[in-house]
Design a protein around this motif. Structure first.
Motif, PDB file in Angstrom:
ATOM      1  N   GLY A  33      -2.237  -4.840  13.050  1.00  0.00           N
ATOM      2  CA  GLY A  33      -2.692  -3.837  12.099  1.00  0.00           C
ATOM      3  C   GLY A  33      -3.679  -2.867  12.702  1.00  0.00           C
ATOM      4  O   GLY A  33      -4.330  -3.136  13.714  1.00  0.00           O
TER       5      GLY A  33
ATOM      6  N   GLY B 154       0.241  -0.267  12.639  1.00  0.00           N
ATOM      7  CA  GLY B 154       0.791  -0.224  11.295  1.00  0.00           C
ATOM      8  C   GLY B 154      -0.262  -0.606  10.289  1.00  0.00           C
ATOM      9  O   GLY B 154      -1.245  -1.234  10.624  1.00  0.00           O
ATOM     10  N   CYS B 155      -0.031  -0.220   9.052  1.00  0.00           N
ATOM     11  CA  CYS B 155      -1.034  -0.520   8.041  1.00  0.00           C
ATOM     12  C   CYS B 155      -0.360  -0.832   6.727  1.00  0.00           C
ATOM     13  O   CYS B 155      -0.262   0.027   5.902  1.00  0.00           O
TER      14      CYS B 155
ATOM     15  N   HIS C 108       0.815  -1.210   0.000  1.00  0.00           N
ATOM     16  CA  HIS C 108       0.000   0.000   0.000  1.00  0.00           C
ATOM     17  C   HIS C 108       0.851   1.263   0.000  1.00  0.00           C
ATOM     18  O   HIS C 108       0.803   2.059   0.934  1.00  0.00           O
TER      19      HIS C 108
HETATM   20  S1  SF4 Z   1      -6.109  -1.843   5.823  1.00  0.00           S
HETATM   21 FE1  SF4 Z   1      -4.098  -1.785   6.802  1.00  0.00          FE
HETATM   22  S2  SF4 Z   1      -4.400  -2.437   8.913  1.00  0.00           S
HETATM   23 FE2  SF4 Z   1      -6.241  -2.975   7.744  1.00  0.00          FE
HETATM   24  S3  SF4 Z   1      -5.913  -5.099   7.138  1.00  0.00           S
HETATM   25 FE3  SF4 Z   1      -5.184  -3.824   5.465  1.00  0.00          FE
HETATM   26  S4  SF4 Z   1      -3.021  -3.487   5.858  1.00  0.00           S
HETATM   27 FE4  SF4 Z   1      -3.948  -4.270   7.742  1.00  0.00          FE
END
Ligand code: SF4
Lengths: 427, 165, 173
Positions: B91, B121-122, A187
């Motif tokens: 997450g 974290g993401c 991302h």
């Molecule tokens: S949006 Fe971010 S925190 Fe949520 S599942 Fe996806 S990666 Fe993980």
């Protein structure tokens, strides 16, 4: 298994001869023996999922079984439904990119590109050639990473755990490149409306070339590992066959469609983002079985490597994002000296840019097929409706057709080679 | 005297041989899978034996967003795990709902099950998840109350089964 | 995309074979050709376009539901047609109003719309008459409301900052 060439399934024949003591010139179907026996005519329903290792993510499948033969499958989806489309309606255009990336979480660059291209079409914004090339390079690297992961988890489902280690190892090489160019492994929000977020850092090109030098050998290693493995071949060849006409009817696109022999690839058919300047082939299969899907993915990775190399060789000079200050942030150093730049920056960050009313649908070729983005703009700074046509969502409809009348083990192979991404299906 | 020693040994054993349940929900699951990959190799901390069945696992890694459709399933799986059990919320989404503040996502998994370690974290980097697991190991080694109901003062919150009560 | 003239020709062909009311308008903007169709005629127009026309559009790639809230009629359903032979797309749009809109299903023309019609039903409440399995697909079966309508609240929780933390109840209250 009923309508197959008997010669294509020697392993099944042998297995049947052992377990059911049917040798000789019986027709090969695997199911007629069961049907003759009254005791096996009972159907029963087995629930697989939503938490199951062999369904990628939280896919739930209601299977109707007759003995070990799958008679019907009903996929039940929605366990990761996140309401992203609704959330996007509440965000400014430049913030939506963060959201759409999280839909199909193995193909984040594709989601962002599809969205940005549709907004650019609404804005009538030109993307500079360098940005287009950078997009192509990143998308193709992403395609490699996505196919590698699909292969790794698919092989894991079929019991080949080495492929998981190797696939993750090489996927990490790609993610390192992403991290270097944009700061995140997944991302990254690298693709912006009007171009890309930043130019590539110095030394990135060298790293990519190192990766390009390693990768073909690695792909050969995978082929050595899997393609000569009797279990792998027997489980994939001749299973999950779907005819080309049926695949087209069901709207299946991407590697699944190409495995049936139809060379439909949006990169060639309706080129976007200067794909027309690249030279690559579209690999196709012959029978539309699981083995062809595996092969098509392998070959697509090689083609992607070619595209990345051409992209690096022909990377044009110039801007990496459009110079239109109404859409793109001004460069950082101008903020200290130019009042106008400061105003633009402030307006863009607080309010975002407005998009003239209109609606559009833009489709690109993601690793799983046609990824379309529909945006309805109502003249404000937030989209009035955003809808993603996700390839996994549509491709999943072909699972019952693939797996009907096959054994459970083959149906696991079908799910593995279908490569559904639940985040994309449920959004 | 002897019992405390025995406790220590038991906790040491538990902490260094965690059996995580594979529970991939969304994007974070991809990073959770890279944790077992050669580069990060969680086997160094004794937690590489991913179990597909909750009954064989003692740690649930909630990796990803929990939707309203999924939440009952998660809770059910958690209830099926044997004591002692721990939960790592991986997450932003499963810790707090993350950026998806909307109708479909449960705003934090701690709304319906007790969470021991939150990894922000993401998505969190695999190193971050490993750090979270190491924190959990510290917690296990120093923690005496092994049942989660004692740990969180949540006695009496069990499901009332009509046949038993 | 067919250009503006091509779009008019398509509209004329439909009108001459299905009657004048079938096509209510055409629009061509930003390289996208859109054919506005009366809801009653959707099935016929799509059947004509997919089979009867001299330049057929055999594939339906995507189906979106849209809520144009302040405008009337309120809901829109878009059918993105594709011709793989001519590498061309055409958008067929229909607008329906009311609180419980109905449309005929096109699942026998394009089997691919199975899930997509269910999704539009799930999110907007547009019922596709004749669909064999018209249930919710993404949300739980017992969910009430159609969340992607514009007047459906976003839901979720407000983020607590120091200035508003006293306004909302906390979980331990
Ligand atoms: S949006 Fe971010 S925190 Fe949520 S599942 Fe996806 S990666 Fe993980």
């Amino acid at each position: 298994m009923t309508d197959q060439d008997p010669l294509a399934v020697p392993y099944r024949e042998r297995e049947r001869s052992v377990t059911m003591e049917r040798m000789g010139d019986q027709p090969v179907s695997g199911t007629d023996a069961l049907l003759e026996d009254e005791r096996h005519e009972e159907l029963f329903t087995l629930n697989i999922g939503p938490h199951h290792p062999a369904t990628h993510g939280v896919l739930r499948l209601l299977t109707t079984l007759e003995g070990e033969v799958v008679r019907d499958i009903k996929p039940i989806v929605g366990y990761v439904h996140t309401g992203i489309e609704k959330s996007c309606e509440d965000q400014q255009y430049w913030k939506v990119i963060t959201f759409v990336e999280r839909m199909d979480y193995l193909a984040y660059y594709f989601n962002a590109t599809a969205y940005c291209m549709s907004v650019e079409r609404l804005l009538d914004e030109e993307v500079p050639p360098r940005a287009q090339y950078l997009r192509v390079i990143h998308m193709e690297l992403n395609r490699i990473a996505s196919h590698l992961f699909a292969l790794a988890t698919g092989a894991l489902d079929l019991g080949a755990i080495t492929m998981l280690w190797w696939g993750c190892r090489d996927r990490d090489l790609v993610l390192d490149l992403f991290e270097m160019s944009s700061g995140q492994r997944m991302h990254p929000r690298y693709i912006q409306v009007g171009g890309v977020f930043e130019d590539i850092p110095p030394g990135w090109e060298k790293k990519v070339r190192e990766f390009l030098a390693i990768m073909p050998t690695r792909l050969d290693q995978y082929e050595d590992l899997l393609d000569r493995n009797e279990i792998w071949l027997e489980r994939l060849k001749g299973t999950g066959v779907i005819s080309q006409e049926r695949a087209l009817e069901l709207g299946v696109t991407g590697p699944l469609l190409r495995a049936t022999g139809h060379p439909w690839d949006l990169r060639k058919a309706m080129p976007y983002s200067s794909y027309e300047q690249f030279e690559f082939d579209v690999p196709v299969g012959h029978f539309g079985d699981n083995y062809d899907r595996f092969k098509v993915r392998m070959d697509e990775m090689r083609e992607s490597l070619k595209i990345v190399e051409q992209g690096l060789d022909g990377l044009p000079e110039g801007r990496y994002i459009t110079s239109n200050r109404k859409v793109a942030l001004p460069p950082r150093h101008e903020l200290a000296t130019s009042m106008e730049a400061l105003i633009h920056h402030f307006k863009l960050v607080t309010e975002g840019f407005r998009v003239p009313p209109g609606e559009t649908y833009v489709a690109i070729e993601s690793p799983r097929g046609e990824l379309g983005c529909y945006v309805l703009a109502d003249g404000s700074a937030k989209p009035a409706r955003l809808h993603m046509r996700d390839p996994s969502f549509v491709n999943l409809q072909s699972l019952p057709d693939m797996a009907r009348d096959s054994l459970i083990a083959d149906f696991i192979a079908c799910v593995a080679m279908l490569d559904p991404i639940l985040g994309g299906i449920d959004r | 005297m002897l019992t405390t020693r025995l406790d220590k040994v038991l906790n040491w054993g538990r902490a260094n041989a965690i059996f995580p349940a594979t529970f991939g929900l969304a994007c974070c699951a991809i990073e959770m899978m890279s944790v077992v990959s050669p580069r990060y190799d969680i086997a160094r901390f004794g937690a590489e034996a991913m179990r597909a069945s909750p009954r064989q696992a003692d740690m649930l890694i909630l990796s990803g967003r929990v939707s309203i459709k999924m939440a009952p399933v998660v809770r059910r799986l958690y209830d099926q795990m044997l004591e002692p059990k721990w939960v790592v919320s991986m997450g932003a989404c499963s810790s707090s709902g993350g950026m998806f503040s909307n109708y479909a996502v449960v705003q934090g998994a701690d709304k319906f099950l007790p969470v021991d370690v939150y990894v922000p974290g993401c998505p969190p980097r695999p190193e971050a998840l490993i750090y979270g697991i190491m924190k959990l190991q510290d917690k296990i080694m120093g923690d005496k109350a092994m049942g989660w109901r004692e740990r969180y003062q949540a006695e009496g919150t069990g499901e009332v089964e009509p046949g038993i009560a | 995309m067919p250009d503006a003239t091509g779009l008019e020709l398509i509209a004329q062909r439909i009108r001459s074979s299905l009657g004048d009311e079938a096509v209510t308008g055409t629009s061509y903007s930003r390289g996208q050709a859109t054919l506005d169709v009366a809801p009653a005629a959707v099935y016929d127009v799509l059947a004509y376009l997919s089979k009867g026309d001299e330049e057929p559009w055999r594939r339906l790639m995507s189906l979106h539901g849209v809520d144009y809230l302040p405008a009337e009629p309120r809901f829109g359903v878009h059918y993105q047609l594709l011709s793989m032979e001519r590498c061309d797309r055409l958008n067929v749009r229909t607008r329906i109003g009311g609180d419980e809109p109905h449309l005929p299903t096109v699942i026998d023309l394009f089997p691919t719309v199975d899930y997509q019609e269910r999704e539009v039903y799930d999110m907007f409440g547009v019922v596709f008459d004749g669909h064999p399995d018209m249930r919710r697909i993404l949300l739980p079966e017992d969910y009430t409301g159609y969340p992607q309508r514009r007047d459906f609240p976003m839901g979720g929780e407000p983020v607590l900052f120091t200035f508003n933390e006293n306004q909302y109840p906390r979980w331990y209250d």
